[in-house]
Scaffold this motif. Sequence first.
Motif, PDB file in Angstrom:
ATOM      1  N   ASN A 379      -5.620  -2.408 -13.573  1.00 38.90           N
ATOM      2  CA  ASN A 379      -6.848  -1.934 -12.942  1.00 38.90           C
ATOM      3  C   ASN A 379      -6.602  -0.916 -11.835  1.00 38.90           C
ATOM      4  O   ASN A 379      -7.355   0.046 -11.681  1.00 38.90           O
ATOM      5  N   THR A 380      -5.553  -1.126 -11.041  1.00 31.73           N
ATOM      6  CA  THR A 380      -5.334  -0.288  -9.866  1.00 31.73           C
ATOM      7  C   THR A 380      -5.104   1.180 -10.219  1.00 31.73           C
ATOM      8  O   THR A 380      -5.750   2.062  -9.631  1.00 31.73           O
ATOM      9  N   PRO A 381      -4.232   1.523 -11.164  1.00 38.45           N
ATOM     10  CA  PRO A 381      -4.128   2.938 -11.546  1.00 38.45           C
ATOM     11  C   PRO A 381      -5.435   3.485 -12.130  1.00 38.45           C
ATOM     12  O   PRO A 381      -5.760   4.663 -11.939  1.00 38.45           O
ATOM     13  N   GLY A 382      -6.177   2.622 -12.834  1.00 33.36           N
ATOM     14  CA  GLY A 382      -7.473   3.063 -13.357  1.00 33.36           C
ATOM     15  C   GLY A 382      -8.423   3.433 -12.243  1.00 33.36           C
ATOM     16  O   GLY A 382      -9.100   4.475 -12.290  1.00 33.36           O
ATOM     17  N   MET A 383      -8.495   2.590 -11.205  1.00 34.68           N
ATOM     18  CA  MET A 383      -9.358   2.870 -10.065  1.00 34.68           C
ATOM     19  C   MET A 383      -8.938   4.158  -9.360  1.00 34.68           C
ATOM     20  O   MET A 383      -9.777   5.025  -9.056  1.00 34.68           O
ATOM     21  N   LEU A 384      -7.642   4.327  -9.109  1.00 40.39           N
ATOM     22  CA  LEU A 384      -7.160   5.537  -8.458  1.00 40.39           C
ATOM     23  C   LEU A 384      -7.427   6.770  -9.318  1.00 40.39           C
ATOM     24  O   LEU A 384      -7.758   7.845  -8.798  1.00 40.39           O
ATOM     25  N   GLY A 385      -7.301   6.614 -10.632  1.00 36.68           N
ATOM     26  CA  GLY A 385      -7.562   7.730 -11.539  1.00 36.68           C
ATOM     27  C   GLY A 385      -9.001   8.193 -11.469  1.00 36.68           C
ATOM     28  O   GLY A 385      -9.279   9.405 -11.426  1.00 36.68           O
ATOM     29  N   LEU A 386      -9.940   7.254 -11.437  1.00 35.85           N
ATOM     30  CA  LEU A 386     -11.355   7.632 -11.377  1.00 35.85           C
ATOM     31  C   LEU A 386     -11.693   8.245 -10.019  1.00 35.85           C
ATOM     32  O   LEU A 386     -12.512   9.174  -9.935  1.00 35.85           O
ATOM     33  N   MET A 387     -11.082   7.760  -8.954  1.00 33.15           N
ATOM     34  CA  MET A 387     -11.309   8.367  -7.644  1.00 33.15           C
ATOM     35  C   MET A 387     -10.757   9.791  -7.609  1.00 33.15           C
ATOM     36  O   MET A 387     -11.371  10.709  -7.034  1.00 33.15           O
ATOM     37  N   ALA A 388      -9.590  10.008  -8.233  1.00 33.17           N
ATOM     38  CA  ALA A 388      -9.024  11.355  -8.302  1.00 33.17           C
ATOM     39  C   ALA A 388      -9.931  12.283  -9.106  1.00 33.17           C
ATOM     40  O   ALA A 388     -10.105  13.458  -8.759  1.00 33.17           O
ATOM     41  N   LEU A 389     -10.522  11.764 -10.175  1.00 30.68           N
ATOM     42  CA  LEU A 389     -11.452  12.570 -10.975  1.00 30.68           C
ATOM     43  C   LEU A 389     -12.695  12.940 -10.164  1.00 30.68           C
ATOM     44  O   LEU A 389     -13.212  14.055 -10.279  1.00 30.68           O
ATOM     45  N   GLN A 390     -13.185  12.015  -9.357  1.00 27.68           N
ATOM     46  CA  GLN A 390     -14.313  12.334  -8.487  1.00 27.68           C
ATOM     47  C   GLN A 390     -13.960  13.472  -7.539  1.00 27.68           C
ATOM     48  O   GLN A 390     -14.762  14.385  -7.319  1.00 27.68           O
TER      49      GLN A 390
END
Length: 501
Positions: A379-390
């Motif tokens: 989950n953690t890389p997924g969360m960071l990935g979506l924040m980076a996309l934002q």
Amino acid sequence: MPVTTSSPRPAEGTPPALRTGALGTSDIAFFVVSAAAPLTVMAGVAPLALVLGGIGAPVGYLLAGLTLAVFAVGFTTMSRHVRGGGAFYAYITRGLGPAAGVGAALLALVGYNGMEIGVYGLLGSATHDTALALTGTDLPWLPVALAGLLVIGYGGYRSIDFGAKVLGVLLVAETGILALLAAGVLIEGGAHGLSLASFAPGNVLVPGTAAVLAFAFAAFTGFESTVIYRREARDPDRTVPRATYLAVGFLGLFYAFIVWTAVQAFGDERVVEAAGSDPAGLFFSAITTYVGGWAADAMHVLIVTSVLASLLAFHNAINRYGLALAEEGVLPRALARVHPRHGSPYRVGIAQTVLGTAVVLVFAAAGADPYRQLLLWVNTPGMLGLMALQLLAALAVPLYFRRVSHQEGALRTVVAPVAAAVLLATAIVLVITHLDLFTGASATVNTVLATVVPAVFLAGLALAAWLRRRRPEVYAGFGAEPVPDPLPATPTATESALPRD
């Protein structure tokens, strides 16, 4: 709940397509808010925010919501000009170029899959805890996770309006139990009378607020997926922005209100101690005291349904991302097939379910803990990935509007997105510097998890370079032209008389 309409079946010989006009504002909002899993976030994470930030924790959720509302200004403005189904990567391509767009597309696939697949570990552990609490049964997590994969796969296989109805029911149930807790606390007047001390500057401006903000931003993950449903929305130029603001506004206010009521339930002086001694039981203890033991039992069950709702919402988002990339030619064209009856991207859904099953089985074979490792490490890389996309999307907005003719104001196209980029960059730094609070893992593991995001983006840039050399037509057309919105379905006389949101 609004009545939805959908397109008739395509004429014979016409390739099946996503259902147009199937989703209204509230339907899309259900998908987005369900992905955030409000009950799970409150019962599972908010106690830790109270331990770290004290009674000022509710303000952290308000600040995170305000930041994302600023981001939504430029994001939704651009949504009127970018009409494809690629969401983040389409926006980033238009603003930052096709190479960054391909990198963003790969990051989106990894990010959304990480956010969903890891949650199967939470489904297994939450169901185990619920069964143990209610019946004393020690239920193994793996069969539950595998059953969940089948259920969610079926939900994604069915039509989008079927999913909206399911999520509507589940979301009302999970937010309803939290509202019931809040009502009980307010009626009783809390432990020592109601207090607004949580909003006093002296209780907000404390060192722990940075950690609270990290948790708060994570609680909104997935809200931006409103634009993924553009091709299935009614009047998308109005529906998508409305759903985005509705989701952000609801989550920010609801989270802050519920955390504040938890403070009132124990009192300003005792809540931090109570949260620290039993964080997992804080909300169950509160609802038992103010509503009754039956409500605590119901909350146990609804946490499981909250997790299922989040899984279904992310699964549908992933399917539409995958469909868009298959239509672009980046993923195999065989995945760009829509079910002729349900109007769902079923082949991508099957592939995603197979991938999820493989990841779950690998973690199980390694003897991993479903919560501490499958959930948190995936989950953690997924969360960071979506924040980076934002962040990348916020940067793309002003660059896009500099190159096209438009009548949008500078506030929407420059000021808001630049401010959002600064705030989102700050949020990412806060999350990374407090990553140990999310994972409970060693510094080595946290370093690996944090480097997944830049590694995936760089792999996307390498893929873009390969496409440019070997498949120049795919590279040149990647996210460059909008996919025209299909004509809306012509309603029947009966449908015309039905209310629309």
